[in-house]
Motif scaffolding. Sequence first.
Motif, mmCIF file in Angstrom:
data_model
loop_
_atom_site.group_PDB
_atom_site.id
_atom_site.type_symbol
_atom_site.label_atom_id
_atom_site.label_comp_id
_atom_site.label_asym_id
_atom_site.label_seq_id
_atom_site.Cartn_x
_atom_site.Cartn_y
_atom_site.Cartn_z
ATOM 1 N N VAL A 1 -2.706 -46.099 2.820
ATOM 2 C CA VAL A 1 -3.069 -46.004 4.293
ATOM 3 C C VAL A 1 -2.427 -46.548 5.367
ATOM 4 O O VAL A 1 -1.457 -47.220 5.168
ATOM 5 C CB VAL A 1 -4.892 -46.437 4.838
ATOM 6 N N GLU B 1 0.145 -44.089 -2.485
ATOM 7 C CA GLU B 1 -1.272 -44.370 -2.062
ATOM 8 C C GLU B 1 -1.861 -45.009 -0.892
ATOM 9 O O GLU B 1 -2.723 -46.327 -0.871
ATOM 10 C CB GLU B 1 -1.960 -44.436 -3.360
ATOM 11 N N GLY C 1 0.465 -38.044 -1.157
ATOM 12 C CA GLY C 1 -0.617 -39.748 -1.708
ATOM 13 C C GLY C 1 -1.162 -40.436 -0.866
ATOM 14 O O GLY C 1 -1.861 -41.211 -1.172
ATOM 15 N N ALA D 1 -7.880 -50.949 -0.493
ATOM 16 C CA ALA D 1 -6.762 -50.136 0.331
ATOM 17 C C ALA D 1 -5.932 -51.382 -0.295
ATOM 18 O O ALA D 1 -5.619 -51.886 0.288
ATOM 19 C CB ALA D 1 -7.345 -49.049 1.495
ATOM 20 N N ARG E 1 -3.817 -42.089 1.974
ATOM 21 C CA ARG E 1 -4.862 -41.844 1.614
ATOM 22 C C ARG E 1 -5.960 -41.467 2.971
ATOM 23 O O ARG E 1 -7.348 -41.252 2.685
ATOM 24 C CB ARG E 1 -5.510 -42.905 1.013
ATOM 25 N N GLY E 2 -5.091 -41.505 3.913
ATOM 26 C CA GLY E 2 -6.224 -41.641 5.295
ATOM 27 C C GLY E 2 -5.116 -42.105 6.465
ATOM 28 O O GLY E 2 -3.558 -42.490 6.180
ATOM 29 N N VAL F 1 -6.591 -36.136 3.338
ATOM 30 C CA VAL F 1 -5.736 -36.890 4.737
ATOM 31 C C VAL F 1 -7.486 -37.021 5.555
ATOM 32 O O VAL F 1 -7.127 -36.352 6.482
ATOM 33 C CB VAL F 1 -4.741 -37.348 4.777
ATOM 34 N N VAL G 1 -12.039 -44.109 1.064
ATOM 35 C CA VAL G 1 -10.309 -44.029 0.908
ATOM 36 C C VAL G 1 -10.422 -43.987 0.057
ATOM 37 O O VAL G 1 -10.268 -44.801 -0.698
ATOM 38 C CB VAL G 1 -10.315 -43.703 2.616
#
Length: 193
Positions: A76, A74, A96, A2, A98-99, A122, A193
């Motif tokens: 986090v 993308e 976009g 990530a 991811r978390g 998300v 994620v």
Amino acid sequence: MAEILLFHHAQGLTPGVRAFADDIRAAGHIVHTPDLFDGRTFGSIEEGLAHIGENGFDAIRERGVRVADELPAELVYAGFSFGVLPAQKLAQTRPGARGALLFYSCLPISGEWAFGPWPDGVAVQIHGMDNDPIFVGEGDIDAAREIVAKVADAELFLYPGDQHYFADSSLPSYDADATALLTARVLAFLQRV
């Protein structure tokens, strides 16, 4: 793997925040740690908040939000305490995401302080101590519980103790056991994620 945009707390980009980021990097992730205070760190939360107040909470939050403009969509988004403000805003408003990883702080997703509803898809983890006078005493835990109740992939983790910056190894508030568990949970989150 990530890619994480991690925002520091009100005492600045301390050695403990850097060490946390390095632990995440050691697991194979990319971690960006922008310094919103231009190299300044502060000896207490109060001193850091005074600095933020002098420059404007909204101005510093938006400075953090602008950091994302140079990065892929993308991501986090992660933040420690004050750093949750730009992290949560980006997670909720920048397409976009991811978390989100929210440490010691959380904003509601309804009402006057909200950035709007939580976006579908998300994932989010929220971490705090169960007797933290800021996280619990100032109502952030209520915002965290609202997110967990309304968001499909949301988790709230409470650790025993009353420290606010418990995962910052450079501060007296550091709790090694709680940080080890927090880090394990974060790494598991980043794997999925």
